[in-house]
Write an enzyme that holds these catalytic residues in place. Structure first.
Site, PDB file in Angstrom:
ATOM      1  N   TYR A  19      -1.709  -0.431  10.366  1.00 49.55           N
ATOM      2  CA  TYR A  19      -1.902  -0.974   9.007  1.00 49.55           C
ATOM      3  C   TYR A  19      -0.721  -0.581   8.121  1.00 49.55           C
ATOM      4  O   TYR A  19      -0.150  -1.407   7.402  1.00 49.55           O
ATOM      5  CB  TYR A  19      -3.219  -0.434   8.446  1.00 49.55           C
ATOM      6  CG  TYR A  19      -3.435  -0.684   6.970  1.00 49.55           C
ATOM      7  CD1 TYR A  19      -3.956  -1.899   6.516  1.00 49.55           C
ATOM      8  CD2 TYR A  19      -3.136   0.302   6.023  1.00 49.55           C
ATOM      9  CE1 TYR A  19      -4.163  -2.117   5.155  1.00 49.55           C
ATOM     10  CE2 TYR A  19      -3.342   0.087   4.670  1.00 49.55           C
ATOM     11  CZ  TYR A  19      -3.854  -1.119   4.236  1.00 49.55           C
ATOM     12  OH  TYR A  19      -4.059  -1.331   2.892  1.00 49.55           O
ATOM     13  N   SER A  50       0.849  -1.199   0.000  1.00 48.88           N
ATOM     14  CA  SER A  50       0.000   0.000   0.000  1.00 48.88           C
ATOM     15  C   SER A  50       0.881   1.243   0.000  1.00 48.88           C
ATOM     16  O   SER A  50       2.002   1.231   0.535  1.00 48.88           O
ATOM     17  CB  SER A  50      -0.867   0.017   1.260  1.00 48.88           C
ATOM     18  OG  SER A  50      -1.520   1.264   1.393  1.00 48.88           O
TER      19      SER A  50
HETATM   20  P1  NAP Z   1     -11.601  -5.748   0.391  1.00 51.32           P
HETATM   21  O1  NAP Z   1     -12.457  -5.236  -0.727  1.00 51.32           O
HETATM   22  O2  NAP Z   1     -11.970  -5.442   1.798  1.00 51.32           O
HETATM   23  O3  NAP Z   1     -11.453  -7.336   0.203  1.00 51.32           O
HETATM   24  C1  NAP Z   1     -10.689  -8.039   1.135  1.00 51.32           C
HETATM   25  C2  NAP Z   1     -10.562  -9.474   0.663  1.00 51.32           C
HETATM   26  O4  NAP Z   1      -9.660 -10.132   1.551  1.00 51.32           O
HETATM   27  C3  NAP Z   1     -11.865 -10.237   0.704  1.00 51.32           C
HETATM   28  O5  NAP Z   1     -11.865 -11.154  -0.372  1.00 51.32           O
HETATM   29  C4  NAP Z   1     -11.786 -10.967   2.043  1.00 51.32           C
HETATM   30  O6  NAP Z   1     -12.522 -12.188   2.092  1.00 51.32           O
HETATM   31  C5  NAP Z   1     -10.309 -11.272   2.112  1.00 51.32           C
HETATM   32  N1  NAP Z   1      -9.790 -11.470   3.478  1.00 51.32           N
HETATM   33  C6  NAP Z   1      -9.815 -10.623   4.527  1.00 51.32           C
HETATM   34  N2  NAP Z   1      -9.238 -11.183   5.602  1.00 51.32           N
HETATM   35  C7  NAP Z   1      -8.837 -12.430   5.218  1.00 51.32           C
HETATM   36  C8  NAP Z   1      -8.212 -13.508   5.866  1.00 51.32           C
HETATM   37  N3  NAP Z   1      -7.851 -13.422   7.157  1.00 51.32           N
HETATM   38  N4  NAP Z   1      -7.984 -14.627   5.169  1.00 51.32           N
HETATM   39  C9  NAP Z   1      -8.327 -14.732   3.869  1.00 51.32           C
HETATM   40  N5  NAP Z   1      -8.937 -13.743   3.186  1.00 51.32           N
HETATM   41  C10 NAP Z   1      -9.192 -12.609   3.865  1.00 51.32           C
HETATM   42  O7  NAP Z   1     -10.100  -5.241   0.236  1.00 51.32           O
HETATM   43  P2  NAP Z   1      -9.289  -4.590  -0.992  1.00 51.32           P
HETATM   44  O8  NAP Z   1      -9.447  -3.127  -0.897  1.00 51.32           O
HETATM   45  O9  NAP Z   1      -9.580  -5.295  -2.254  1.00 51.32           O
HETATM   46  O10 NAP Z   1      -7.815  -4.911  -0.514  1.00 51.32           O
HETATM   47  C11 NAP Z   1      -7.042  -5.958  -1.026  1.00 51.32           C
HETATM   48  C12 NAP Z   1      -5.592  -5.687  -0.652  1.00 51.32           C
HETATM   49  O11 NAP Z   1      -5.215  -4.412  -1.200  1.00 51.32           O
HETATM   50  C13 NAP Z   1      -5.332  -5.598   0.851  1.00 51.32           C
HETATM   51  O12 NAP Z   1      -4.102  -6.181   1.167  1.00 51.32           O
HETATM   52  C14 NAP Z   1      -5.280  -4.087   1.106  1.00 51.32           C
HETATM   53  O13 NAP Z   1      -4.510  -3.771   2.232  1.00 51.32           O
HETATM   54  C15 NAP Z   1      -4.638  -3.620  -0.182  1.00 51.32           C
HETATM   55  N6  NAP Z   1      -4.860  -2.208  -0.472  1.00 51.32           N
HETATM   56  C16 NAP Z   1      -6.093  -1.726  -0.772  1.00 51.32           C
HETATM   57  C17 NAP Z   1      -6.258  -0.372  -1.024  1.00 51.32           C
HETATM   58  C18 NAP Z   1      -7.591   0.249  -1.376  1.00 51.32           C
HETATM   59  O14 NAP Z   1      -7.654   1.481  -1.524  1.00 51.32           O
HETATM   60  N7  NAP Z   1      -8.661  -0.526  -1.525  1.00 51.32           N
HETATM   61  C19 NAP Z   1      -5.152   0.486  -0.966  1.00 51.32           C
HETATM   62  C20 NAP Z   1      -3.913  -0.040  -0.639  1.00 51.32           C
HETATM   63  C21 NAP Z   1      -3.771  -1.391  -0.406  1.00 51.32           C
HETATM   64  P3  NAP Z   1     -14.115 -12.242   2.477  1.00 51.32           P
HETATM   65  O15 NAP Z   1     -14.842 -11.698   1.262  1.00 51.32           O
HETATM   66  O16 NAP Z   1     -14.377 -13.687   2.710  1.00 51.32           O
HETATM   67  O17 NAP Z   1     -14.297 -11.375   3.671  1.00 51.32           O
END
Ligand code: NAP
Length: 247
Positions: free
Chosen positions: A156, A142
């Site tokens: 985080y 991130s």
């Molecule tokens: P999201 O929409 O909240 O989706 C999270 C995903 O991770 C879901 O599929 C969830 O499964 C799964 N998950 C959560 N905890 C888990 C665990 N303990 N074991 C296995 N699966 C788990 O998140 P996102 O925004 O797509 O983020 C994905 C990655 O990108 C993360 O690492 C986040 O830190 C990073 N990121 C995101 C952003 C942003 O702006 N969105 C920015 C920087 C970095 P369920 O559906 O079963 O709950």
């Protein structure tokens, strides 16, 4: 057919990556934590287009579940070419002074220790020194690792800093085992994660401070992940692609 395991690919960036990977000819292991319906939807979309995918439940913050996850991938596909360490969690915005031990433990288990263990299991299967055929690992870090996310979630941000260090160190450790390790650093991507942080509309609040003046799409991050996963990036290891709208 190449195979890809994407942790946390039932929703958000992981789901977009799973769909794009299938379009690019990968058989995809769609890992999820709690949301079976969302994972099944991703799998069904892939199957409907003639691709290959399986949904596998596992909490990546727990070692026994990670071992079960990789065994399930072995059983489904017989080999593993690419691991995308995408699963990650965020907790409510607060200053460090208010953070308790349990919160920190949850964050580091889900965002750091799980990723280390997933890398370990992937290397056991990919390493040319262990009889594997090589492979790629893409970590989803991130922008927060660079900013530190003060007043919101330093914990985080620190987990993502650990992931950056893991990427640099591991890329060198396994370079002569046929494995490349890289990372993407997204920010301000329209997914559910901002609601988990307690501010679903966070991107709208800050979008004027983003040089490109908008949030990003999960599909835009998926493009960078797929490039790092594939042979197209064959001379890159230990690198970061920022997908941050210019921030
Ligand atoms: P999201 O929409 O909240 O989706 C999270 C995903 O991770 C879901 O599929 C969830 O499964 C799964 N998950 C959560 N905890 C888990 C665990 N303990 N074991 C296995 N699966 C788990 O998140 P996102 O925004 O797509 O983020 C994905 C990655 O990108 C993360 O690492 C986040 O830190 C990073 N990121 C995101 C952003 C942003 O702006 N969105 C920015 C920087 C970095 P369920 O559906 O079963 O709950």
């Amino acid at each position: 057919m190449k195979t890809m395991l994407i942790t946390g690919s039932s929703r958000g960036i992981g789901a977009a990556t799973a769909l794009l990977a299938a379009e690019n000819g990968y058989a995809v292991a769609v890992n999820y934590h709690r949301n079976k319906r969302a994972a099944d939807e991703v799998v069904n979309k892939i199957l409907a287009k003639g691709g290959q995918a399986v949904a596998i439940q596992a909490d990546v913050s727990k070692e026994d579940e990670i071992l079960r996850l990789f065994s399930a991938v072995d059983d489904s596909f017989g080999n593993l070419h690419c691991l995308v360490n995408n699963a990650g969690i965020l907790e409510h915005q607060m200053k460090l002074i208010a953070m308790d031990y349990n919160r920190l433990q949850r964050l580091f288990n889900a965002n750091v220790i799980g990723q280390f263990l997933c890398c370990r299991e992937a290397i056991k299967r990919m390493s040319t020194k262990l009889g594997g055929k090589g492979g790629t690992i893409v970590n989803v870090s991130s922008l927060a690792s660079r900013t530190g996310a003060p007043f919101e979630y330093i914990d985080y941000a620190a987990t993502k800093g650990a992931l950056d260090t893991l990427t640099v160190g591991l890329s060198k450790e396994v370079a002569d085992e046929g494995i490349r390790v890289n990372a993407v650093r997204p920010a301000f991507i329209h997914t559910d994660i901002h609601a988990d942080g307690g501010e679903p509309d966070r991107i709208n609040r800050i979008k004027d401070s983003i040089p490109l003046k908008r949030g990003g799409l999960a599909e835009e991050v998926a493009e960078a992940i797929l490039w790092l996963a594939a042979d197209k990036s064959s001379y890159s290891t230990g690198i970061f692609i920022d997908v941050t709208g210019g921030k």
